[in-house]
Design a protein around this motif. Sequence first.
Motif, PDB file in Angstrom:
ATOM      1  N   ALA A  63      17.191   3.283   2.357  1.00  0.00           N
ATOM      2  CA  ALA A  63      17.179   4.009   3.704  1.00  0.00           C
ATOM      3  C   ALA A  63      18.321   3.840   4.616  1.00  0.00           C
ATOM      4  CB  ALA A  63      15.827   3.364   4.494  1.00  0.00           C
ATOM      5  N   LEU A  64      18.936   2.754   4.436  1.00  0.00           N
ATOM      6  CA  LEU A  64      20.305   2.417   4.972  1.00  0.00           C
ATOM      7  C   LEU A  64      21.285   3.215   4.435  1.00  0.00           C
ATOM      8  CD1 LEU A  64      19.644  -1.609   5.598  1.00  0.00           C
ATOM      9  CD2 LEU A  64      19.365   0.278   7.229  1.00  0.00           C
ATOM     10  N   GLU A  65      21.334   3.169   3.109  1.00  0.00           N
ATOM     11  CA  GLU A  65      22.645   4.160   2.588  1.00  0.00           C
ATOM     12  C   GLU A  65      22.239   5.374   2.758  1.00  0.00           C
ATOM     13  OE1 GLU A  65      23.247   1.212  -1.269  1.00  0.00           O
ATOM     14  OE2 GLU A  65      21.818   2.846  -1.458  1.00  0.00           O
ATOM     15  N   GLY A  66      20.955   5.980   3.086  1.00  0.00           N
ATOM     16  CA  GLY A  66      20.615   7.186   3.341  1.00  0.00           C
ATOM     17  C   GLY A  66      20.671   7.686   4.997  1.00  0.00           C
ATOM     18  N   GLY A  67      21.372   6.868   5.551  1.00  0.00           N
ATOM     19  CA  GLY A  67      21.540   7.040   7.257  1.00  0.00           C
ATOM     20  C   GLY A  67      20.869   6.382   7.959  1.00  0.00           C
ATOM     21  N   ALA A  68      19.704   5.614   7.575  1.00  0.00           N
ATOM     22  CA  ALA A  68      19.021   4.689   8.705  1.00  0.00           C
ATOM     23  C   ALA A  68      19.794   3.545   9.151  1.00  0.00           C
ATOM     24  CB  ALA A  68      17.702   4.338   7.997  1.00  0.00           C
ATOM     25  N   ASP A  69      19.568   3.105  10.328  1.00  0.00           N
ATOM     26  CA  ASP A  69      20.299   1.947  10.930  1.00  0.00           C
ATOM     27  C   ASP A  69      19.508   0.750  10.923  1.00  0.00           C
ATOM     28  OD1 ASP A  69      22.907   3.301  11.397  1.00  0.00           O
ATOM     29  OD2 ASP A  69      21.534   4.580  12.819  1.00  0.00           O
ATOM     30  N   LEU A  70      18.353   0.709  11.282  1.00  0.00           N
ATOM     31  CA  LEU A  70      17.234  -0.307  11.384  1.00  0.00           C
ATOM     32  C   LEU A  70      16.123  -0.113  10.775  1.00  0.00           C
ATOM     33  CD1 LEU A  70      16.876  -3.371  12.605  1.00  0.00           C
ATOM     34  CD2 LEU A  70      16.158  -2.080  14.704  1.00  0.00           C
ATOM     35  N   VAL A  71      15.505  -0.951  10.026  1.00  0.00           N
ATOM     36  CA  VAL A  71      14.317  -0.727   9.240  1.00  0.00           C
ATOM     37  C   VAL A  71      13.284  -1.794   9.550  1.00  0.00           C
ATOM     38  CG1 VAL A  71      13.028  -0.570   7.148  1.00  0.00           C
ATOM     39  CG2 VAL A  71      15.266   0.454   7.265  1.00  0.00           C
ATOM     40  N   ILE A  72      12.110  -1.493  10.225  1.00  0.00           N
ATOM     41  CA  ILE A  72      11.207  -2.464  10.323  1.00  0.00           C
ATOM     42  C   ILE A  72       9.647  -2.063   9.645  1.00  0.00           C
ATOM     43  CG2 ILE A  72      12.057  -3.027  12.567  1.00  0.00           C
ATOM     44  CD1 ILE A  72      10.179  -1.253  14.159  1.00  0.00           C
ATOM     45  N   GLU A  73       9.140  -3.182   9.512  1.00  0.00           N
ATOM     46  CA  GLU A  73       7.958  -2.931   8.611  1.00  0.00           C
ATOM     47  C   GLU A  73       6.507  -2.776   9.167  1.00  0.00           C
ATOM     48  OE1 GLU A  73       5.909  -5.425   4.817  1.00  0.00           O
ATOM     49  OE2 GLU A  73       7.114  -6.543   6.290  1.00  0.00           O
ATOM     50  N   ILE A  74       5.755  -1.763   8.782  1.00  0.00           N
ATOM     51  CA  ILE A  74       4.702  -1.576   8.992  1.00  0.00           C
ATOM     52  C   ILE A  74       3.651  -2.634   8.249  1.00  0.00           C
ATOM     53  CG2 ILE A  74       2.551   0.250   9.167  1.00  0.00           C
ATOM     54  CD1 ILE A  74       4.771   2.203   9.090  1.00  0.00           C
ATOM     55  N   PRO A  75       2.843  -3.532   8.897  1.00  0.00           N
ATOM     56  CA  PRO A  75       1.981  -4.424   8.222  1.00  0.00           C
ATOM     57  C   PRO A  75       1.175  -3.713   7.270  1.00  0.00           C
ATOM     58  CG  PRO A  75       1.995  -4.967  10.478  1.00  0.00           C
ATOM     59  CD  PRO A  75       2.791  -3.524  10.194  1.00  0.00           C
ATOM     60  N   THR A  76       0.876  -4.401   5.898  1.00  0.00           N
ATOM     61  CA  THR A  76      -0.097  -3.767   4.977  1.00  0.00           C
ATOM     62  C   THR A  76      -1.489  -3.436   5.738  1.00  0.00           C
ATOM     63  OG1 THR A  76       1.100  -4.906   3.210  1.00  0.00           O
ATOM     64  CG2 THR A  76      -1.013  -4.438   2.903  1.00  0.00           C
ATOM     65  N   VAL A  77      -1.788  -4.183   6.628  1.00  0.00           N
ATOM     66  CA  VAL A  77      -3.413  -4.135   7.049  1.00  0.00           C
ATOM     67  C   VAL A  77      -3.261  -2.669   7.779  1.00  0.00           C
ATOM     68  CG1 VAL A  77      -4.064  -6.355   7.330  1.00  0.00           C
ATOM     69  CG2 VAL A  77      -2.712  -5.465   9.229  1.00  0.00           C
ATOM     70  N   CYS A  78      -2.144  -2.122   8.228  1.00  0.00           N
ATOM     71  CA  CYS A  78      -2.008  -0.735   9.140  1.00  0.00           C
ATOM     72  C   CYS A  78      -1.549   0.162   8.089  1.00  0.00           C
ATOM     73  CB  CYS A  78      -0.826  -0.943  10.105  1.00  0.00           C
ATOM     74  SG  CYS A  78      -1.068  -2.261  11.187  1.00  0.00           S
ATOM     75  N   ALA A 132     -12.803  -4.860   7.893  1.00  0.00           N
ATOM     76  CA  ALA A 132     -12.770  -4.001   9.019  1.00  0.00           C
ATOM     77  C   ALA A 132     -12.450  -4.801  10.417  1.00  0.00           C
ATOM     78  CB  ALA A 132     -14.039  -3.228   9.244  1.00  0.00           C
ATOM     79  N   ALA A 133     -12.855  -6.133  10.082  1.00  0.00           N
ATOM     80  CA  ALA A 133     -12.555  -7.324  11.080  1.00  0.00           C
ATOM     81  C   ALA A 133     -11.062  -7.900  11.175  1.00  0.00           C
ATOM     82  CB  ALA A 133     -13.604  -8.386  11.162  1.00  0.00           C
ATOM     83  N   SER A 134     -10.219  -7.477  10.010  1.00  0.00           N
ATOM     84  CA  SER A 134      -9.020  -7.806   9.914  1.00  0.00           C
ATOM     85  C   SER A 134      -8.124  -7.455  11.203  1.00  0.00           C
ATOM     86  CB  SER A 134      -8.380  -7.553   8.673  1.00  0.00           C
ATOM     87  OG  SER A 134      -9.187  -7.997   7.726  1.00  0.00           O
ATOM     88  N   GLU A 135      -7.156  -8.520  11.748  1.00  0.00           N
ATOM     89  CA  GLU A 135      -6.321  -8.015  12.788  1.00  0.00           C
ATOM     90  C   GLU A 135      -5.364  -6.880  12.455  1.00  0.00           C
ATOM     91  OE1 GLU A 135      -4.960  -7.396  15.908  1.00  0.00           O
ATOM     92  OE2 GLU A 135      -5.829  -9.435  16.230  1.00  0.00           O
ATOM     93  N   LYS A 136      -5.585  -5.584  13.094  1.00  0.00           N
ATOM     94  CA  LYS A 136      -4.775  -4.608  12.559  1.00  0.00           C
ATOM     95  C   LYS A 136      -3.472  -4.389  13.639  1.00  0.00           C
ATOM     96  CE  LYS A 136      -8.588  -2.549  10.205  1.00  0.00           C
ATOM     97  NZ  LYS A 136      -9.427  -3.536  10.641  1.00  0.00           N
ATOM     98  N   GLN A 137      -3.391  -5.246  15.050  1.00  0.00           N
ATOM     99  CA  GLN A 137      -2.205  -5.083  15.885  1.00  0.00           C
ATOM    100  C   GLN A 137      -1.223  -5.488  15.145  1.00  0.00           C
ATOM    101  OE1 GLN A 137      -2.093  -3.123  18.634  1.00  0.00           O
ATOM    102  NE2 GLN A 137      -4.077  -2.003  18.052  1.00  0.00           N
ATOM    103  N   PRO A 138      -0.176  -5.050  14.978  1.00  0.00           N
ATOM    104  CA  PRO A 138       1.246  -5.640  14.745  1.00  0.00           C
ATOM    105  C   PRO A 138       1.536  -6.807  15.648  1.00  0.00           C
ATOM    106  CG  PRO A 138       1.476  -3.364  14.555  1.00  0.00           C
ATOM    107  CD  PRO A 138       0.217  -3.362  15.210  1.00  0.00           C
ATOM    108  N   GLN A 139       1.938  -8.142  15.056  1.00  0.00           N
ATOM    109  CA  GLN A 139       2.165  -9.086  16.050  1.00  0.00           C
ATOM    110  C   GLN A 139       3.779  -9.198  16.286  1.00  0.00           C
ATOM    111  OE1 GLN A 139      -0.672 -10.908  17.690  1.00  0.00           O
ATOM    112  NE2 GLN A 139      -1.575  -9.171  16.766  1.00  0.00           N
ATOM    113  N   TYR A 140       4.473  -8.687  15.684  1.00  0.00           N
ATOM    114  CA  TYR A 140       6.062  -8.677  15.810  1.00  0.00           C
ATOM    115  C   TYR A 140       6.653  -7.477  15.126  1.00  0.00           C
ATOM    116  CZ  TYR A 140       4.781 -10.713  11.121  1.00  0.00           C
ATOM    117  OH  TYR A 140       4.370 -10.594   9.918  1.00  0.00           O
ATOM    118  N   LEU A 141       7.848  -7.506  15.565  1.00  0.00           N
ATOM    119  CA  LEU A 141       8.752  -6.310  14.865  1.00  0.00           C
ATOM    120  C   LEU A 141       9.210  -7.029  13.480  1.00  0.00           C
ATOM    121  CD1 LEU A 141      10.248  -4.888  17.759  1.00  0.00           C
ATOM    122  CD2 LEU A 141       8.523  -3.656  16.723  1.00  0.00           C
ATOM    123  N   ARG A 142       8.970  -6.711  12.340  1.00  0.00           N
ATOM    124  CA  ARG A 142       9.596  -7.251  11.153  1.00  0.00           C
ATOM    125  C   ARG A 142      10.644  -6.549  10.847  1.00  0.00           C
ATOM    126  NH1 ARG A 142      11.684 -10.449   7.220  1.00  0.00           N
ATOM    127  NH2 ARG A 142      10.222 -10.791   5.080  1.00  0.00           N
TER     128      ARG A 142
END
Length: 354
Positions: free
Chosen positions: A56-71, A271-281
């Motif tokens: 992604a960075l080589e393709g022009g992105a500048d910053l990549v953050i992760e969407i958690p697996t639960v989301c 279904a009860a797992s925490e789905k709100q991202p808690q940080y910017l990874r």
Amino acid sequence: MVIGIVCEFNPFHQGHQHLIRTVKKDGDAVICAMSGNFVQRGEMAVTDKFTRTKAALEGGADLVIEIPTVCATRSAGGFAEAGVQLLEATGLCDALAFGAECDDVTALQALASTLNEQDGAVKAAMAQGLSYPAARKAVIPSPLLDTPNNLLAIEYLRCTKLQPIAVKRIGKGHDSDDPAYSASAIRAGMDDRTIASLRHCESAVLYQLRKMNEADFALIEDVSEGLENRIVQAVKTARSLEELYALIKTKRYTHSRIRRIILRAFLGITAASEKQPQYLRILGFSVKGKELLPALKNTAVLPTVAKYSDAKALGGKALAQFEQESRFTDIYSLGFCPPRPCGLEKSSPLVILE
């Protein structure tokens, strides 16, 4: 301008590069919210998140953050909502860019508004036995709902306040035989021995599922109206994942929904797992992306995490989410031939493109 993109890049291809190059002008920066090691289609990403970050960075992105697996393993709506939430949480994004078969933002926004207004009618149609896509189409017979990138675009528009930028998708389209612009075509042509796949740890998946009973499956998101009973019966006889999916599938439950349910059951996401991202990874950044980091610390409404010690210092839900992601990465490592070792979530370095 800082432009956000919600993505999977599974794998990164010329269509993704076209999107970035089209929206990124001189002085602009692109922030990507990207799925990690598991993706929305209910599978392992073919290559790990750091490999895809580098592409992604080589393709022009500048910053990549992760969407958690639960989301990242939720429905299109849940996936879109989490990606948008993360981009908005940076406090830096001015716009949200996406590829779609239709690049008429006004038409897509109108349809997004209609879907919000007709949500009750769609649910009523589902109660009559229709799958969500079929119910949506029955209530809103728009041709814009016939193509996958339009559908994702509409989901983004349903939940974002960022300025939308639609870029017309090029190539033959999603799930085509186009090796330049179709991720599915590229995946089909990849050497199975070099990619991650649930097929490589199929026995482990089936073992975990055979340990579960109806009550266990009932705890998984999207399992309702007795589907847990059908899953248990299918698990008892299925000798492969493809056979399992086929045994569970009905007119009401799409193949992709079933794949996501089985993946979440394997990973232990309920279904009860925490789905709100808690940080910017943060997974990686370019030179331009590095320039964004000081501002990010001042504007973000979520803390930034670049390594395990950052999450450990935060403690609480943030640390719990990082530890959970670490377990998911250890499971993901089983999807390679030969399997990779444990601990890669905590030991893999950021991708830095100088």
